[in-house]
Design a protein around this motif. Sequence first.
Motif, mmCIF file in Angstrom:
data_model
loop_
_atom_site.group_PDB
_atom_site.id
_atom_site.type_symbol
_atom_site.label_atom_id
_atom_site.label_comp_id
_atom_site.label_asym_id
_atom_site.label_seq_id
_atom_site.Cartn_x
_atom_site.Cartn_y
_atom_site.Cartn_z
ATOM 1 N N ILE A 172 -7.458 -49.446 30.760
ATOM 2 C CA ILE A 172 -7.333 -50.891 30.967
ATOM 3 C C ILE A 172 -8.513 -51.396 31.798
ATOM 4 N N GLY A 173 -8.890 -50.640 32.805
ATOM 5 C CA GLY A 173 -9.952 -51.063 33.706
ATOM 6 C C GLY A 173 -11.348 -50.999 33.119
ATOM 7 N N LEU A 174 -11.602 -50.053 32.235
ATOM 8 C CA LEU A 174 -12.966 -49.885 31.709
ATOM 9 C C LEU A 174 -13.490 -51.115 30.966
ATOM 10 N N PRO A 175 -12.746 -51.689 30.026
ATOM 11 C CA PRO A 175 -13.276 -52.899 29.376
ATOM 12 C C PRO A 175 -13.394 -54.088 30.331
ATOM 13 N N ILE A 176 -12.463 -54.175 31.286
ATOM 14 C CA ILE A 176 -12.557 -55.258 32.272
ATOM 15 C C ILE A 176 -13.826 -55.079 33.091
ATOM 16 N N MET A 177 -14.061 -53.860 33.540
ATOM 17 C CA MET A 177 -15.247 -53.569 34.343
ATOM 18 C C MET A 177 -16.534 -53.825 33.556
ATOM 19 N N GLY A 178 -16.530 -53.478 32.298
ATOM 20 C CA GLY A 178 -17.752 -53.568 31.518
ATOM 21 C C GLY A 178 -18.017 -54.902 30.859
ATOM 22 N N PHE A 179 -16.964 -55.636 30.535
ATOM 23 C CA PHE A 179 -17.174 -56.784 29.660
ATOM 24 C C PHE A 179 -16.666 -58.118 30.210
ATOM 25 N N ALA A 180 -16.007 -58.133 31.359
ATOM 26 C CA ALA A 180 -15.525 -59.397 31.920
ATOM 27 C C ALA A 180 -16.702 -60.246 32.377
ATOM 28 N N ALA A 181 -16.529 -61.554 32.290
ATOM 29 C CA ALA A 181 -17.611 -62.470 32.651
ATOM 30 C C ALA A 181 -17.741 -62.650 34.166
ATOM 31 N N SER A 182 -16.632 -62.740 34.854
ATOM 32 C CA SER A 182 -16.714 -62.996 36.301
ATOM 33 C C SER A 182 -16.836 -61.682 37.077
ATOM 34 N N SER A 183 -17.557 -61.752 38.171
ATOM 35 C CA SER A 183 -17.745 -60.551 38.982
ATOM 36 C C SER A 183 -16.440 -60.128 39.654
ATOM 37 N N GLY A 184 -15.567 -61.080 39.979
ATOM 38 C CA GLY A 184 -14.278 -60.734 40.576
ATOM 39 C C GLY A 184 -13.423 -59.906 39.634
ATOM 40 N N ALA A 185 -13.401 -60.301 38.368
ATOM 41 C CA ALA A 185 -12.646 -59.539 37.370
ATOM 42 C C ALA A 185 -13.254 -58.149 37.182
ATOM 43 N N ARG A 186 -14.581 -58.083 37.209
ATOM 44 C CA ARG A 186 -15.234 -56.783 37.042
ATOM 45 C C ARG A 186 -14.926 -55.850 38.207
ATOM 46 N N TYR A 187 -14.878 -56.396 39.418
ATOM 47 C CA TYR A 187 -14.496 -55.577 40.570
ATOM 48 C C TYR A 187 -13.055 -55.094 40.442
ATOM 49 N N PHE A 188 -12.177 -55.937 39.922
ATOM 50 C CA PHE A 188 -10.794 -55.517 39.676
ATOM 51 C C PHE A 188 -10.775 -54.352 38.689
ATOM 52 N N GLY A 189 -11.610 -54.438 37.653
ATOM 53 C CA GLY A 189 -11.721 -53.335 36.695
ATOM 54 C C GLY A 189 -12.200 -52.055 37.349
ATOM 55 N N VAL A 190 -13.137 -52.179 38.285
ATOM 56 C CA VAL A 190 -13.625 -51.003 39.015
ATOM 57 C C VAL A 190 -12.479 -50.338 39.775
ATOM 58 N N PHE A 191 -11.639 -51.130 40.413
ATOM 59 C CA PHE A 191 -10.509 -50.570 41.156
ATOM 60 C C PHE A 191 -9.527 -49.856 40.217
ATOM 61 N N LEU A 192 -9.276 -50.443 39.052
ATOM 62 C CA LEU A 192 -8.386 -49.779 38.095
ATOM 63 C C LEU A 192 -8.981 -48.459 37.602
ATOM 64 N N VAL A 193 -10.254 -48.471 37.269
ATOM 65 C CA VAL A 193 -10.912 -47.241 36.794
ATOM 66 C C VAL A 193 -10.901 -46.176 37.882
#
Length: 152
Positions: A27-48
């Motif tokens: 779930i976190g990998l696509p958020i980390m890699g492809f989300a537009a906002s940096s906040g969402a990408r950081y959330f993806g990093v935490f999930l990964v």
Amino acid sequence: MVASAYLGDRFHIRGPILIFNSLIALIGLPIMGFAASSGARYFGVFLVTAGTNANIPTALAYQANNVRGQWKRALCSALFVGFGGMGGISGGTIFRAQDRPRYIPGISAAIACNCLVIIFVLGLSGYFLRANRLADKGKKIIEGSEGFRYTL
């Protein structure tokens, strides 16, 4: 990580926890890699990070619980840790500077690896479950010990 260890020890399971943690990372990998906002990408990093880091000790326990014999377990653990180190080395060639800022090959490889974890755990757990059932019926002796059962 602590929750994974607690649940794994309490219910004597490892495979479902490995699958759950891999799904968190997936779930976190696509958020980390492809989300537009940096906040969402950081959330993806935490999930990964949560899914991946929790899987390391869980996978090591899954391996160690399903191997009988001191020397055999030691060799398997050493190989496991060694291959984990090789994964870190390969990360430098998968996440290349020319692929920034999206790192699509690296993200894709990480997604593929998490999918492989799920496939391997499902296959091994199916094999272990079948072997345990045969051993419970007295039709199979696992790892040379009548009382040994695989941890699912």
